[in-house]
Design a protein around this motif. Structure first.
Motif, PDB file in Angstrom:
ATOM      1  N   GLN B   4       0.784  -1.029   0.054  1.00 20.96           N
ATOM      2  CA  GLN B   4       0.048   0.448   0.339  1.00 20.96           C
ATOM      3  C   GLN B   4       1.166   1.434  -0.020  1.00 20.96           C
ATOM      4  OE1 GLN B   4      -3.328   0.558  -0.352  1.00 20.96           O
ATOM      5  NE2 GLN B   4      -3.491  -1.239  -0.498  1.00 20.96           N
ATOM      6  N   GLY B   5       1.995   0.965   0.494  1.00 22.25           N
ATOM      7  CA  GLY B   5       2.735   2.508   0.412  1.00 22.25           C
ATOM      8  C   GLY B   5       3.336   2.678  -0.959  1.00 22.25           C
ATOM      9  N   HIS B  10       3.628   5.891  -5.087  1.00 19.49           N
ATOM     10  CA  HIS B  10       3.279   6.319  -6.942  1.00 19.49           C
ATOM     11  C   HIS B  10       2.493   6.875  -7.375  1.00 19.49           C
ATOM     12  CE1 HIS B  10       7.126   3.581  -6.650  1.00 19.49           C
ATOM     13  NE2 HIS B  10       7.896   4.226  -7.293  1.00 19.49           N
ATOM     14  N   SER B  11       1.337   6.920  -6.895  1.00 19.92           N
ATOM     15  CA  SER B  11      -0.034   8.112  -7.173  1.00 19.92           C
ATOM     16  C   SER B  11       0.133   9.380  -6.917  1.00 19.92           C
ATOM     17  CB  SER B  11      -1.610   6.998  -6.194  1.00 19.92           C
ATOM     18  OG  SER B  11      -1.464   5.751  -6.608  1.00 19.92           O
ATOM     19  N   GLU B  12       1.079   9.071  -6.136  1.00 20.44           N
ATOM     20  CA  GLU B  12       1.179  10.748  -5.859  1.00 20.44           C
ATOM     21  C   GLU B  12       2.454  10.748  -6.499  1.00 20.44           C
ATOM     22  OE1 GLU B  12       0.312  10.371  -0.665  1.00 20.44           O
ATOM     23  OE2 GLU B  12       2.523  10.665  -1.487  1.00 20.44           O
ATOM     24  N   ARG B  13       2.998  10.172  -6.882  1.00 20.83           N
ATOM     25  CA  ARG B  13       4.179  10.843  -7.915  1.00 20.83           C
ATOM     26  C   ARG B  13       3.782  10.914  -9.603  1.00 20.83           C
ATOM     27  NH1 ARG B  13       9.990   7.115  -9.816  1.00 20.83           N
ATOM     28  NH2 ARG B  13      10.163   8.503 -10.893  1.00 20.83           N
ATOM     29  N   ALA B 283       5.295  -4.697  -7.024  1.00 19.75           N
ATOM     30  CA  ALA B 283       4.678  -3.791  -7.318  1.00 19.75           C
ATOM     31  C   ALA B 283       3.696  -4.560  -9.163  1.00 19.75           C
ATOM     32  CB  ALA B 283       5.503  -2.343  -7.400  1.00 19.75           C
ATOM     33  N   LEU B 284       4.327  -4.673  -9.540  1.00 21.58           N
ATOM     34  CA  LEU B 284       3.690  -5.798 -10.676  1.00 21.58           C
ATOM     35  C   LEU B 284       2.715  -6.020 -10.707  1.00 21.58           C
ATOM     36  CD1 LEU B 284       5.980  -5.525 -14.091  1.00 21.58           C
ATOM     37  CD2 LEU B 284       4.219  -4.324 -13.352  1.00 21.58           C
TER      38      LEU B 284
END
Lengths: 296, 296
Positions: B4-5, B10-13, B283-284
């Protein structure tokens, strides 16, 4: 003109490159590829690809890779131009039925297909440059140039300003900015693409930029003059549309005589920008004459 | 899920890269740039850019240039996705009023602006890649990949086939080809862009391709399942549209149960394709879970 031979040769080269670099109608989806060819291969003066080739011969030498890069650039800039016409003609934009003397894409096919044709022609423009042979850095420069000229700070942005200006009183500087983005940027880009392929230095590119900026402005003034004076059959598209839409034009803002005089002066500026290039610039000079004297 | 981290980071990125690489609404023309941001920054799960970042961390090492190339690729693929949604929602295509729970661009602005927003977002995608830092050959490969995935032999071609299929009986192979082009190609491209930036070898890229093809198919099956089972509020767009338009879907062709089972199996194929990559592929793997279990 001295170089009717050059014009004929390179007009044929444009058609041949388009034929080779656009997907065949046998490729799935057939109808989309057929419509893309209808949009991109329906005639027209091919001024932008001719500018690519004309600027491309200013370099010291030429390799097979450079010649293929020129073909890619010629096709790319024409695909961008063709996509913009297809979308521009759609009902939600100019709602035009006639283009180059034939039904527009949304009339000959349908609106959804016209939308996709424009989208896919744009994509193909960048793909052709990305997959051409030749130096990677030159091709990246070309892609960046084409994107800047055609995107929201270029052609598409100019179209947005044009839409907002209907019924408004744009003044002359506003009109110039709009046209510099809407039409001028892609014309300048065509010249620059040729200059990049020819490996010109910064000083030479600056001269070319002066040439193409004057040419771009002259091109639009002549467009407005033709819109005000020619009939639809001569134009191959609906005439008098700008006046009917109450859009500001160089003719409505400056008057017909002054507009025509301005076009002549800009043509001379364009020509004299090329003084340092010698005989190799003859094709660019001829194209400047062609642009200002077209449609008559 | 373990990461989740990672997802949050990466959503923020993605959002930060979009904010940085899209033109500001202060840039002329203001309304067009505002509308481009409305289209590209209106939420969504950002699956494609997340796939870029997830694949991008499979390499041996990472440089500042590579990280910026990943940002460029993430923004580029999301701009292409956003442009396709804007055009897809227009009256001449799906005629949809709602997207991600908000009015579609042609509803919030107008049709002509929506057309230009889509056009200019596409251009921006290629521009961002052409002007990013990093190796020129890698960036050209990325541009070629993105163009092939989104053009007439990819996404736009899939949309053309989709349009032609309304009211027709596409069989399962036909439906698969249509979706492989319409949705699958861009998802695969997102993964490949990350792989190119990470400098993966051909064998590794082939594994990634197996992953992304399975994921792409699963993605579309889940889409059809959601369209058949969820309500508009959950989806953030109009539900049941495919059935209403008599479009063939995986659910109508295979039945709901079999479609759900197929999505699970494809998810497992996607996961096992990553076996050789070890912990860096977490992550994938998480994104594969996210895609198949989304919207519930």
């Amino acid at each position: 003109m001295a170089s009717q031979g050059w014009l004929k040769l390179h007009s044929e080269r444009v058609e041949s490159a388009l034929d080779r670099l656009l997907d065949s109608p046998q490729t799935i989806p057939h109808r989309l590829h057929e419509a893309m060819r209808y949009a991109a291969r329906g005639g027209g003066k091919r001024i932008r690809p001719l500018l690519v080739y004309a600027a491309g011969q200013l370099g010291k030498s030429s390799s097979a890779d450079q010649e293929q890069m020129l073909d890619a650039a010629a096709v790319a800039v024409e695909c961008i131009h063709a996509y913009s016409l297809v979308h521009d003609d759609m009902p939600c934009m100019d709602d035009d039925d006639l283009r180059r003397g034939r039904p527009t894409v949304h009339k000959a096919f349908d609106e959804a297909t016209a939308l996709l044709v424009g989208d896919a022609l744009q994509t193909r423009a960048f793909e052709v440059l990305a997959t051409a042979p030749g130096d990677a850095n030159q091709r990246l420069k070309m892609i960046a140039c084409l994107a800047a000229a055609s995107g929201s700070r270029g052609m598409a942005g100019g179209q947005a300003i044009d839409l907002e200006s209907v019924g408004k009183k744009l003044d002359l500087p506003g009109l110039k900015q709009m046209h510099a983005m809407k039409t001028g940027a892609l014309l300048s880009c065509a010249v620059e693409l040729g200059g990049i392929a020819a490996n010109l230095n910064a000083e030479q590119l600056a001269k070319l930029d002066q040439y193409s900026k004057a040419l771009g402005l002259a091109f639009q003034i002549v467009d407005d003059v033709l819109d005000a004076t020619a009939d639809s059959q001569t134009l191959g598209k609906t005439a008098g549309k700008d006046a009917a839409a109450n859009k500001p034009t160089y003719v409505t803002l400056m008057g017909l005589d002054y507009a025509q005089q301005q076009a002549k002066e800009l043509q001379e500026i364009a020509m004299s920008s090329l003084d340092g290039f010698g005989i190799q610039a003859q094709a660019l000079k001829d194209l400047a004459l062609l642009v200002v004297n077209r449609g008559k």
